[in-house]
Design an enzyme around this catalytic site. Structure first.
Site, PDB file in Angstrom:
ATOM      1  N   ASP A   1       0.817  -1.212   0.000  1.00 23.68           N
ATOM      2  CA  ASP A   1       0.000   0.000   0.000  1.00 23.68           C
ATOM      3  C   ASP A   1       0.854   1.268   0.000  1.00 23.68           C
ATOM      4  O   ASP A   1       0.417   2.324  -0.446  1.00 23.68           O
ATOM      5  CB  ASP A   1      -0.925  -0.017   1.223  1.00 23.68           C
TER       6      ASP A   1
ATOM      7  N   LEU B   1      -6.402   6.897   2.952  1.00 22.92           N
ATOM      8  CA  LEU B   1      -6.608   7.910   1.912  1.00 22.92           C
ATOM      9  C   LEU B   1      -5.472   7.955   0.887  1.00 22.92           C
ATOM     10  O   LEU B   1      -5.460   8.826   0.019  1.00 22.92           O
ATOM     11  CB  LEU B   1      -6.750   9.296   2.563  1.00 22.92           C
ATOM     12  N   ARG B   2      -4.535   7.020   0.999  1.00 24.06           N
ATOM     13  CA  ARG B   2      -3.421   7.041   0.035  1.00 24.06           C
ATOM     14  C   ARG B   2      -3.909   6.894  -1.397  1.00 24.06           C
ATOM     15  O   ARG B   2      -3.383   7.521  -2.310  1.00 24.06           O
ATOM     16  CB  ARG B   2      -2.416   5.931   0.356  1.00 24.06           C
ATOM     17  N   GLY B   3      -4.899   6.041  -1.603  1.00 26.94           N
ATOM     18  CA  GLY B   3      -5.419   5.823  -2.948  1.00 26.94           C
ATOM     19  C   GLY B   3      -5.960   7.106  -3.566  1.00 26.94           C
ATOM     20  O   GLY B   3      -5.680   7.414  -4.727  1.00 26.94           O
TER      21      GLY B   3
ATOM     22  N   VAL C   1      -2.860   9.607  -4.198  1.00 28.65           N
ATOM     23  CA  VAL C   1      -1.978   9.190  -5.299  1.00 28.65           C
ATOM     24  C   VAL C   1      -2.680   9.321  -6.651  1.00 28.65           C
ATOM     25  O   VAL C   1      -2.070   9.768  -7.632  1.00 28.65           O
ATOM     26  CB  VAL C   1      -1.481   7.742  -5.080  1.00 28.65           C
TER      27      VAL C   1
END
Length: 360
Positions: free
Chosen positions: A207, A288-290, A293
């Site tokens: 991830d 919230l990385r998705g 990015v």
């Protein structure tokens, strides 16, 4: 003061623009060069598909960078954000900084590397005896402002992968031994590659990579012949082959530099941002990385295309690369994660993804 650095002749590198196929990998790498804050690329695929060749070709494609001569951290001579603490102190004292240029560093991390080899070591005896911070820089120092490539990252110790990801995210490497602490800048594009048959990375580590490119052995016989022919020509006459692709290389290099300059001006409409987050929520992506990015990658692609407004097609070209590795995997499910991302994208945006991943 500008110092002329003697350049040792370099071994010819296969040109990036001559690489046939593997569009996912090439696009992911280019976007991370434009915006390193995307967080690196994880490349998973079959053996012998040109992973190492492509990454070395990318490093060779990039323009030279301004550096402080003989600085082990590739410090920038004028940008304080890209300087080591020692160079900052020298500038503050008004010292003359020797300037030069060098190719973007590309560091290969050996599979058996220790933490000391990666992070650097502190000479405790010298520190205690002489009262100076004697630091031996590691591979993270060498990779600063460049590319750090980890082949077979899925076979690397999880702790070491964590160290690499932390440095890539923060831009700094801190080494602490016996109460002595030293830090230095470590901004690099982290590229990991591996073969899924040899084991997967833990989801928590996977991830942390910004993008995930899947590459497969080319099946089309015509394309395979093209690839073999290209490689044969390069091996027989490297200089002639490089000359043939020089113009394409220069065009792409200028395009990348222009994109880096344009990136701060690129904007993404609020409604599109909401839809990106809808896709992430629908896919049950943790954290919230998705979202972050995907927004960054879409902007980088827009800058690469020379525009300042993100379009749905830009999001469509990057969203699978940014989300496929963040989905929770059901061992009994045979549906490809990229297909799932594409289906939800179609439902929310009202666009189909074509075979290249773009919105059609």
């Amino acid at each position: 003061m500008t110092v002329t650095v003697t350049i040792v002749p370099r071994r010819p590198v296969f040109p990036f623009t001559a690489i046939v196929g593997q569009e996912e990998m090439k696009l992911s790498l280019l976007l991370n060069v434009i915006d390193p804050k995307i967080g690196g690329v994880m490349i998973m695929g079959d053996r012998g598909t040109g992973k190492s060749t492509t990454i070395r070709a990318l490093a060779d494609l990039l323009p030279e960078i301004d550096v402080v001569v003989d600085d082990p951290f590739n410090s920038h001579p004028t940008d304080s954000d890209l300087m080591s603490d020692a160079i900052k102190e020298a500038v503050a004292r008004g010292e003359d900084i020797p300037k030069g240029t060098k190719k973007v560093p590309m560091v290969d991390l050996p599979l058996g590397a220790t933490e000391d080899r990666v992070c650097g070591t502190i000479d405790i005896e010298k520190a205690l005896a002489e009262g100076v911070k004697a630091f031996e820089p590691g591979l993270l120092a060498k990779a600063n402002r460049g590319i750090l490539y980890v082949d077979e990252v899925n076979l690397l110790d999880d702790h070491l992968v964590d160290v690499l990801l932390d440095s890539a995210a923060s831009g700094w490497n801190t080494v602490e031994r016996e109460g002595i602490s030293i830090r230095h800048p470590a901004r690099f594009v982290l590229v990991g590659s591996g073969n899924p048959e040899e084991g997967e990375l833990r989801p928590q580590l996977l991830d942390r990579f910004g993008m995930h490119a899947e590459i497969r052995t080319v099946k089309d016989p015509t394309l395979r012949v093209d690839i073999v022919e290209q490689r044969s020509q390069f091996d027989q006459n490297p200089e002639g082959f490089l000359q043939k692709h020089l113009e394409e290389q220069e065009v792409l290099q200028k395009k990348l530099v222009a994109a880096q300059t344009l990136l701060p001006s690129v904007s993404i409409d609020y409604d599109l941002r909401v839809q990106i987050s809808q896709v992430c929520a629908e896919l049950d992506v943790d954290g919230l990385r998705g979202d972050i990015v995907t927004n960054r990658a879409a902007k980088a692609l827009t800058a690469l295309e020379g525009r300042t407004e993100v379009e749905v097609s830009d999001i469509g070209r990057v969203i699978v690369l940014c989300l496929r590795h963040r989905l929770r995997k059901d061992p009994l499910e045979s549906i490809d994660s990229g297909y799932k991302v594409g289906k939800v994208f179609r439902d929310i945006f009202g666009f189909d993804l074509n075979q290249d991943g773009a919105a059609a």
